[in-house]
Design a protein around this motif. Structure first.
Motif, mmCIF file in Angstrom:
data_model
loop_
_atom_site.group_PDB
_atom_site.id
_atom_site.type_symbol
_atom_site.label_atom_id
_atom_site.label_comp_id
_atom_site.label_asym_id
_atom_site.label_seq_id
_atom_site.Cartn_x
_atom_site.Cartn_y
_atom_site.Cartn_z
ATOM 1 N N PRO A 164 0.835 -1.201 0.000
ATOM 2 C CA PRO A 164 0.000 0.000 0.000
ATOM 3 C C PRO A 164 0.875 1.259 0.000
ATOM 4 N N GLY A 165 0.523 2.208 -0.836
ATOM 5 C CA GLY A 165 1.323 3.425 -0.973
ATOM 6 C C GLY A 165 2.292 3.379 -2.133
ATOM 7 N N ASP A 166 2.586 2.178 -2.637
ATOM 8 C CA ASP A 166 3.397 2.058 -3.844
ATOM 9 C C ASP A 166 2.559 2.468 -5.055
ATOM 10 N N ASN A 167 3.209 2.564 -6.207
ATOM 11 C CA ASN A 167 2.469 2.808 -7.440
ATOM 12 C C ASN A 167 2.919 1.857 -8.528
ATOM 13 N N ILE A 168 2.012 1.591 -9.443
ATOM 14 C CA ILE A 168 2.324 0.771 -10.613
ATOM 15 C C ILE A 168 2.015 1.571 -11.865
ATOM 16 N N LEU A 169 2.724 1.269 -12.947
ATOM 17 C CA LEU A 169 2.509 1.934 -14.222
ATOM 18 C C LEU A 169 1.681 1.029 -15.118
ATOM 19 N N VAL A 170 0.577 1.579 -15.635
ATOM 20 C CA VAL A 170 -0.416 0.807 -16.377
ATOM 21 C C VAL A 170 -0.671 1.480 -17.717
ATOM 22 N N PRO A 171 -0.789 0.703 -18.806
ATOM 23 C CA PRO A 171 -1.026 1.310 -20.124
ATOM 24 C C PRO A 171 -2.396 1.959 -20.213
ATOM 25 N N CYS A 172 -2.471 3.036 -21.022
ATOM 26 C CA CYS A 172 -3.726 3.732 -21.267
ATOM 27 C C CYS A 172 -3.866 3.987 -22.772
ATOM 28 N N PRO A 173 -4.832 3.337 -23.428
ATOM 29 C CA PRO A 173 -5.854 2.465 -22.853
ATOM 30 C C PRO A 173 -5.279 1.118 -22.440
ATOM 31 N N GLY A 174 -5.911 0.531 -21.426
ATOM 32 C CA GLY A 174 -5.428 -0.747 -20.938
ATOM 33 C C GLY A 174 -6.517 -1.537 -20.254
ATOM 34 N N PHE A 175 -6.236 -2.792 -19.994
ATOM 35 C CA PHE A 175 -7.163 -3.709 -19.352
ATOM 36 C C PHE A 175 -7.546 -3.169 -17.978
ATOM 37 N N SER A 176 -8.846 -3.124 -17.694
ATOM 38 C CA SER A 176 -9.320 -2.460 -16.484
ATOM 39 C C SER A 176 -8.987 -3.207 -15.198
ATOM 40 N N LEU A 177 -8.695 -4.514 -15.280
ATOM 41 C CA LEU A 177 -8.467 -5.301 -14.064
ATOM 42 C C LEU A 177 -7.277 -4.796 -13.259
ATOM 43 N N TYR A 178 -6.251 -4.275 -13.924
ATOM 44 C CA TYR A 178 -5.072 -3.807 -13.195
ATOM 45 C C TYR A 178 -5.467 -2.772 -12.144
ATOM 46 N N LYS A 179 -6.266 -1.803 -12.570
ATOM 47 C CA LYS A 179 -6.683 -0.745 -11.649
ATOM 48 C C LYS A 179 -7.615 -1.300 -10.581
ATOM 49 N N THR A 180 -8.521 -2.172 -10.973
ATOM 50 C CA THR A 180 -9.449 -2.767 -10.010
ATOM 51 C C THR A 180 -8.696 -3.427 -8.871
ATOM 52 N N LEU A 181 -7.695 -4.222 -9.204
ATOM 53 C CA LEU A 181 -6.919 -4.928 -8.187
ATOM 54 C C LEU A 181 -6.064 -3.967 -7.367
ATOM 55 N N ALA A 182 -5.355 -3.082 -8.046
ATOM 56 C CA ALA A 182 -4.398 -2.217 -7.356
ATOM 57 C C ALA A 182 -5.083 -1.271 -6.372
ATOM 58 N N VAL A 183 -6.114 -0.593 -6.819
ATOM 59 C CA VAL A 183 -6.778 0.386 -5.956
ATOM 60 C C VAL A 183 -7.374 -0.289 -4.730
ATOM 61 N N SER A 184 -7.898 -1.496 -4.889
ATOM 62 C CA SER A 184 -8.462 -2.203 -3.740
ATOM 63 C C SER A 184 -7.402 -2.525 -2.699
ATOM 64 N N GLU A 188 -1.383 2.957 -5.816
ATOM 65 C CA GLU A 188 -1.688 4.012 -6.779
ATOM 66 C C GLU A 188 -1.436 3.518 -8.200
ATOM 67 N N VAL A 189 -2.315 3.909 -9.101
ATOM 68 C CA VAL A 189 -2.162 3.554 -10.513
ATOM 69 C C VAL A 189 -1.776 4.801 -11.304
ATOM 70 N N LYS A 190 -0.662 4.705 -12.028
ATOM 71 C CA LYS A 190 -0.242 5.779 -12.916
ATOM 72 C C LYS A 190 -0.382 5.287 -14.356
ATOM 73 N N LEU A 191 -1.096 6.050 -15.168
ATOM 74 C CA LEU A 191 -1.390 5.644 -16.542
ATOM 75 C C LEU A 191 -0.378 6.243 -17.511
ATOM 76 N N TYR A 192 0.301 5.378 -18.267
ATOM 77 C CA TYR A 192 1.189 5.874 -19.318
ATOM 78 C C TYR A 192 0.498 5.719 -20.670
ATOM 79 N N ASN A 193 0.749 6.660 -21.550
ATOM 80 C CA ASN A 193 0.005 6.749 -22.805
ATOM 81 C C ASN A 193 0.508 5.765 -23.850
#
Length: 460
Positions: A164-184, A188-193
């Motif tokens: 908790p408190g870490d961040n992951i880099l996720v593609p945008c647009p990208g599969f929604s499950l990454y954010k669902t899991l991480a935020v729960s 933090e989710v950071k979106l790269y273009n």
């Protein structure tokens, strides 16, 4: 000798009474010579059961958007759903007979009716290792953890790498499950273009700018859901250089591995890495067309022993929370991997490529739409020139009205945090794809507004 149980009275002075019980206002009971405190009343005066923070923080962006849409199809036209990433829905893409026979043999053997080890049967893990091992990225059974689908593989990989408190880099647009899991999990989710004008390649400069000391994981989806893009060797090497410079491990979502159209190639990330450790997540769902069988895996590629024993042990411990992959499918796994003919893979990919080309060709000539031709997976993204469709507020409104008027359901790309696009799944039968494209064309023609003369004068 019988021991009596009785309530001990307090002396009110906060000291031990003559029976040896603390005089602190708490009643005690003597059971077989031992003293136990008992409460005179419950702390709770009324029922108050609330969901956990994790439950409250869990949100599937697709469901959040789709559930809020008013989807009332046109009763005069049969519904065509181009929104569900399940290749089995229409029955036109059955799995191979060899895959079914492997399952039948596993059931008939009656060897796989019990619990499997939490990480999977050794023989099944070795079969996966043998299937994916290559000289550049060798694998043994100990490098494989079997999971309940690729989704659980992703869940375990994020869980073992992030706090908790870490961040992951996720593609945008990208599969929604990454954010669902991480935020729960408080991550933090950071979106790269991704860049549509470059066939959805990563904006490397933007991605690198997001990395900081709390970045614990870089997620790469290749081939891509929702884009259908396929990264070439050079681009994958550039991504690895960024990860290497900042010492960030990679979670490679490769569930669409080898679902690459003829003329394109895309090696696994692990085969190109010289130092970046990689957790590669995959499974049977898409390539073998059996998403309901829930068989996934994590491949541990530990360059320079960076993960060491701790990450491996962490994955084992996490897999023990819930026994994962179905034991019967595990029992069939070796036979599935060894016996599925290459012609089955070729036929599937050939169909997906053909349907993608039909969709791209049909919609490229529709004013106001800008499809991006995919190179793999089973999706195509379509851009919407919203300025030419003033009847609609956004892509959600656009796709909602498409259902209402034409009974064609495409997923608005706002579900992938990428507005003004929509995603089409290309696994439907060819005649259905042609019909859907014709209806989309009719819909756009009825709502398209060309640039006004006033705006042209201003541009000049």
């Amino acid at each position: 000798m019988e021991t009596k149980s009785y309530m001990v009275q307090m002396n009110g002075n906060g000291v031990l009474n003559r029976n040896g019980v603390h005089g602190n206002g708490v009643h005690h009971v003597n059971i077989k010579g031992a003293l136990y405190p008992i409460k005179s009343k419950s702390r709770r005066q009324r029922w108050e059961v609330k969901p956990s923070e994790m439950a409250n923080n869990t949100l599937n962006p697709i469901r959040a958007i789709v559930d809020g849409m008013k989807l009332t199809p046109n009763p005069e036209k049969p519904m065509i759903a181009l929104s569900i990433g399940d290749p089995t829905v229409f029955g036109n893409l059955p799995t191979d007979g060899a895959v079914l026979q492997a399952m039948k043999d596993a059931i008939d053997s009656q060897k796989y009716n019990g619990y499997a080890p939490s990480v999977g049967y050794l023989q099944s893990r070795q079969a996966v290792a043998n299937f994916y091992s290559c000289p550049e990225a060798p694998l043994e059974a100990e490098d494989v953890i079997l999971t309940s689908g690729c989704s659980q593989a992703i869940d375990l990989a994020i869980s073992v790498l992030c706090n908790p408190g870490d961040n992951i880099l996720v593609p945008c647009p990208g599969f929604s499950l990454y954010k669902t899991l991480a935020v729960s999990m408080g991550i933090e989710v950071k979106l790269y273009n991704l860049l549509p004008e470059k066939s959805w390649e990563v904006d490397l400069q933007h991605m690198e700018s997001l990395i900081d000391e709390r970045t614990s994981c870089l997620i790469i989806t290749n081939p891509s859901n929702p884009c259908g893009s396929v990264f070439n060797k050079k681009h994958l090497q550039e991504i690895l250089k960024v990860a290497s410079r900042h010492c960030v491990p990679i979670l490679a979502d490769e569930i669409y591995s080898d679902m690459v159209f003829p003329g394109c190639s895309s090696p696994s990330m692990a085969s190109l890495s010289s130092d970046v450790p990689i957790l590669s997540c995959g499974g049977l769902a898409k390539r073998w067309l059996v998403p309901g069988w829930r068989m996934g895996w994590i491949l541990i590629h530990d360059r320079d022993d960076i993960f060491g024993t701790e990450i491996r042990q962490g994955l084992v411990k996490l897999s023990q929370r819930i026994l994962g992959a179905c034991s019967i499918v595990q029992g069939a796994l070796e036979q599935i991997l060894d016996s599925t003919p290459q012609s089955f893979y070729n036929n599937t990919i050939g169909f997906l490529k053909s349907n993608s080309e039909i969709c791209f060709s049909e919609l490229s000539s529709v004013p106001g739409l800008n499809p991006v031709m995919p190179s793999g997976a089973m999706y195509i993204m379509i851009g919407i020139d919203m300025d030419h469709f003033p009847d609609f507020k956004n892509d959600v409104d656009f796709t909602e009205r498409l259902v209402t008027e034409q009974s064609v359901f495409c997923l608005p790309a706002s579900a992938f945090e990428y507005p003004n696009f929509f995603r089409i799944v290309v696994t439907v039968p060819e005649e259905m794809m042609l019909e859907a494209c014709a209806r989309i064309r009719e819909f756009c023609q009825s709502h398209y507004r060309p640039p006004s003369r006033d705006s042209n004068d201003l541009d000049q």
